[in-house]
Design an enzyme around this catalytic site. Structure first.
Site, PDB file in Angstrom:
ATOM      1  N   ASP A   1       0.859  -1.181   0.000  1.00  0.00           N
ATOM      2  CA  ASP A   1       0.000   0.000   0.000  1.00  0.00           C
ATOM      3  C   ASP A   1       0.895   1.230   0.000  1.00  0.00           C
ATOM      4  O   ASP A   1       1.768   1.362   0.866  1.00  0.00           O
ATOM      5  CB  ASP A   1      -0.843  -0.028   1.287  1.00  0.00           C
ATOM      6  CG  ASP A   1      -2.276   0.350   1.048  1.00  0.00           C
ATOM      7  OD1 ASP A   1      -2.505   1.448   0.521  1.00  0.00           O
ATOM      8  OD2 ASP A   1      -3.171  -0.442   1.416  1.00  0.00           O
TER       9      ASP A   1
ATOM     10  N   ASP B   1      -3.168   4.574  -2.354  1.00  0.00           N
ATOM     11  CA  ASP B   1      -4.278   4.990  -1.487  1.00  0.00           C
ATOM     12  C   ASP B   1      -4.843   6.348  -1.936  1.00  0.00           C
ATOM     13  O   ASP B   1      -4.093   7.210  -2.418  1.00  0.00           O
ATOM     14  CB  ASP B   1      -3.698   5.104  -0.066  1.00  0.00           C
ATOM     15  CG  ASP B   1      -4.738   5.279   1.011  1.00  0.00           C
ATOM     16  OD1 ASP B   1      -5.542   4.350   1.197  1.00  0.00           O
ATOM     17  OD2 ASP B   1      -4.740   6.333   1.673  1.00  0.00           O
TER      18      ASP B   1
ATOM     19  N   GLU C   1      -6.707   3.346  -5.805  1.00  0.00           N
ATOM     20  CA  GLU C   1      -7.961   3.395  -5.050  1.00  0.00           C
ATOM     21  C   GLU C   1      -8.704   4.658  -5.475  1.00  0.00           C
ATOM     22  O   GLU C   1      -8.345   5.763  -5.063  1.00  0.00           O
ATOM     23  CB  GLU C   1      -7.697   3.435  -3.543  1.00  0.00           C
ATOM     24  CG  GLU C   1      -8.986   3.281  -2.767  1.00  0.00           C
ATOM     25  CD  GLU C   1      -9.017   3.988  -1.417  1.00  0.00           C
ATOM     26  OE1 GLU C   1      -9.882   3.648  -0.606  1.00  0.00           O
ATOM     27  OE2 GLU C   1      -8.198   4.893  -1.184  1.00  0.00           O
TER      28      GLU C   1
ATOM     29  N   HIS D   1     -11.263  -3.577   3.360  1.00  0.00           N
ATOM     30  CA  HIS D   1     -11.235  -3.234   4.784  1.00  0.00           C
ATOM     31  C   HIS D   1     -12.016  -1.957   5.103  1.00  0.00           C
ATOM     32  O   HIS D   1     -12.026  -1.528   6.255  1.00  0.00           O
ATOM     33  CB  HIS D   1      -9.774  -3.074   5.211  1.00  0.00           C
ATOM     34  CG  HIS D   1      -9.119  -1.925   4.495  1.00  0.00           C
ATOM     35  ND1 HIS D   1      -8.906  -1.928   3.128  1.00  0.00           N
ATOM     36  CD2 HIS D   1      -8.689  -0.725   4.933  1.00  0.00           C
ATOM     37  CE1 HIS D   1      -8.357  -0.787   2.773  1.00  0.00           C
ATOM     38  NE2 HIS D   1      -8.210  -0.048   3.842  1.00  0.00           N
ATOM     39  N   ASP D   2     -12.604  -1.338   4.103  1.00  0.00           N
ATOM     40  CA  ASP D   2     -13.336  -0.081   4.329  1.00  0.00           C
ATOM     41  C   ASP D   2     -14.846  -0.247   4.261  1.00  0.00           C
ATOM     42  O   ASP D   2     -15.578   0.715   4.529  1.00  0.00           O
ATOM     43  CB  ASP D   2     -12.917   0.961   3.281  1.00  0.00           C
ATOM     44  CG  ASP D   2     -11.507   1.467   3.500  1.00  0.00           C
ATOM     45  OD1 ASP D   2     -11.050   1.470   4.666  1.00  0.00           O
ATOM     46  OD2 ASP D   2     -10.851   1.854   2.512  1.00  0.00           O
TER      47      ASP D   2
HETATM   48  C1  NOJ Z   1      -8.212   4.640   2.146  1.00  0.00           C
HETATM   49  C2  NOJ Z   1      -7.951   3.433   2.980  1.00  0.00           C
HETATM   50  O1  NOJ Z   1      -8.447   2.317   2.314  1.00  0.00           O
HETATM   51  C3  NOJ Z   1      -8.609   3.695   4.310  1.00  0.00           C
HETATM   52  O2  NOJ Z   1      -8.605   2.563   5.133  1.00  0.00           O
HETATM   53  C4  NOJ Z   1      -7.898   4.837   4.974  1.00  0.00           C
HETATM   54  O3  NOJ Z   1      -8.538   5.176   6.190  1.00  0.00           O
HETATM   55  C5  NOJ Z   1      -7.906   6.067   4.065  1.00  0.00           C
HETATM   56  N1  NOJ Z   1      -7.543   5.740   2.735  1.00  0.00           N
HETATM   57  C6  NOJ Z   1      -6.938   7.111   4.572  1.00  0.00           C
HETATM   58  O4  NOJ Z   1      -5.638   6.692   4.301  1.00  0.00           O
END
Ligand code: NOJ
Length: 536
Positions: A98, A200, A265, A332-333
């Protein structure tokens, strides 16, 4: 045309904190990942993407990085990471990391220096602004995690900008020194042998230089009081002019090394998202979150065969030949896929993910249908949940991986006092060990689908075409040379009969049934059943 490794690969996302704890501190680590590499080989995946493992105060569980070129002692050290890369490669597994370019932790040495004065060498490495003449915030921008995006710093007597937590100050990418330092981070890891990056929050890196107020969305009902961000249009902070040039520079850096991959992302609608392929000089794959809901999570009430077909068709129609598709069902989000679509459909969506055209990414634990964790207010760890409430917390999909039915679900060694998030109570029945020895389990279905995909030119590179079909069903074909497959999925929980567009025999079924295709080419699918048919 021969496919690149990342086009043929099945990707698997590992959230290191929650994957496997080798030390007994209740938190997963890199040795835990190494210990489970053989498991991943057995499942059949080809590439892993590791969420952050860098030194971090863990306010956003590693997405707040205090040193980009090291490993947090909680996870191991650089040597463990080198070993992980070597052991993965020995098993023909690729490793992606990441890359978090938008912000650092406020504990990063760069920020510590930057905040010290207005004229130190790193003074301009972050985004600092004076208060307005009346003492108020520099503009109206909100943080994605709730509240304003500005925090006052006593030392500098200025505000600094943070798109996320106050402990995650945004880097100032308009400063060439920042850019150089961040490109060197890319080189540091590529030199260590990683195979690519998952980048990210790509779209927030480049902002309007003057940072004017964002327009307010008049009807933002349903948003929490402090969700300033959710009540604004992010026209000056996201997907802003100039971002593409920056991504091209990161890609150029990646291309200094052979055969690496860059995934972005990007939470944007289809049209804008596709611009991030560039002319083949930006992302190899901007993540496709359409099956999650595009810019948020699909409302379960809207999840249907029609929703899925429409999003896949739109995506397929919009992609140019050079743009390689990909699909994501969980990360994970967002809430666990088995919870979002309902456990009854976990098998069906596994077949969907692994038979569509393009690279699939499986989120750890989804191969056994892990459901949302049993999270109470008291368990909330996620900063987003703390600020915006339990319905917004991402802890649900971050609970420890359920390896077996022993006391700590095989996640932590016996004797470990507690795990960082509670183990979900269904682990006695739902765990990897049990499912691996059950030929009818969801795990085995994943293994079979992945194995089938690997040997099927139609699934790897065949064209996609969808067909009209009865309500709540989704039928598509995949074809390459003389291999022609039809995939028929029933999203209803009742039986459905479908006249197939072409005749053939069943080669895969979500529910291990004997052939469900009748001689006249009509197939009767049970509720939530899916099949793959090889056309004669
Ligand atoms: C995206 C990530 O997937 C998430 O988990 C994170 O909190 C935010 N970016 C901030 O880095």
């Amino acid at each position: 045309m021969a496919l690149a490794w990342w086009q043929e690969a099945v990707f698997y996302q590992i959230y290191p904190r929650s994957f496997k704890d080798s030390t007994g501190n209740g938190i997963g680590d890199l040795q835990g990942v190494i210990d489970k590499l053989d498991y991943l080989v057995e499942l059949g995946v080809d590439a892993i993407w590791l969420s952050p493992f860098y030194p971090s105060p863990m306010n956003d569980f590693g997405y707040d990085i205090s040193d980009y070129t090291d490993v947090d002692p909680m996870f191991g050290d650089l040597e463990t990471m080198d070993q992980l890369i070597a052991e993965a490669h020995r098993r023909n597994l690729k490793v992606l990391i990441d890359y978090v370019p938008n912000h650092t932790s406020d504990e990063h040495a760069w920020f510590q220096e930057s905040k010290g004065s207005r004229d130190n060498p790193k003074a301009d490495w972050y985004i600092w602004k004076d208060a307005k003449s009346d003492g108020s915030l520099p503009n109206n921008w909100g943080s994605i995690f709730g509240g304003p995006a500005w925090t006052w710093n006593e030392e500098r007597q200025q505000y600094y900008f943070h798109q996320f937590e106050p402990t995650q100050p945004d880097l100032n990418w308009r400063n060439p020194d920042v850019k150089d330092a961040m490109l060197d981070v890319v080189r540091f890891w590529l030199k260590r042998g990683i195979d690519g990056l998952r980048m990210d929050v790509v779209i927030t890196i480049w902002k309007h230089p003057d940072m004017p107020d964002q327009p307010i969305i008049e009807d933002a009902s349903g948003r929490a009081e402090n969700d300033i961000f959710g009540k604004q249009e992010q026209i000056y902070s996201m997907h802003y002019d100039g971002i593409h040039a920056l991504i091209r520079e990161v890609r150029d850096t990646l291309d200094e090394f052979e055969d690496r991959v860059m995934i972005g992302e990007i939470w944007l609608g289809l049209e804008e998202r596709l611009t991030y392929y560039g002319d083949g000089d930006e992302f190899h794959m901007p993540f496709n979150f359409d099956l999650l809901g595009g810019t948020s999570v699909v409302d379960p009430k809207e999840w249907s065969a029609d929703y899925v077909r429409t999003s896949v068709d739109r995506y397929e129609d919009a992609l140019q030949t050079s743009q390689w598709p990909n699909y994501v069902l969980g990360n994970h989000d967002v809430h666990r896929v088995a919870t979002r679509v309902g456990e009854g459909q976990a098998r069906l969506v596994a077949m969907l993910l692994l038979t569509l055209r393009g690279t699939p990414t499986i989120y750890n634990g989804d191969e056994i249908g892990m459901i949302n964790g049993d999270i109470t207010e008291a368990d909330i760890q996620d900063p987003q949940g703390k600020r915006l409430g339990i319905h917004m917390t991402r802890d649900y999909s971050r609970t420890p991986t359920q390896w077996d039915d022993s006391d700590l679900a095989g996640f932590s060694p016996e004797g470990t006092a507690s795990t960082w998030l509670p183990i979900t109570s269904d682990y006695k029945e739902r765990n990897i060990k049990a499912q691996m020895s059950d030929e009818n389990s969801l795990w085995t279905l994943h293994q079979e689908l992945i194995a089938f995909r690997k040997t099927s030119p139609a699934l790897l590179s065949g064209v996609y075409q969808s067909f009209d079909s009865p309500e709540d069903t989704f039928i598509y074909s995949r074809q390459h040379d003389d291999e022609h497959l039809i995939i028929a999925l029933n999203f209803n929980n009742q039986e459905k009969s479908i006249a197939l567009p072409l005749q053939g025999e069943m080669v895969m079924c979500t529910h291990n049934n004997s052939n469900v295709v009748s001689s006249d080419g009509v197939v009767t699918l049970e509720g939530n059943q899916g099949i793959v048919i090889r056309v004669n």
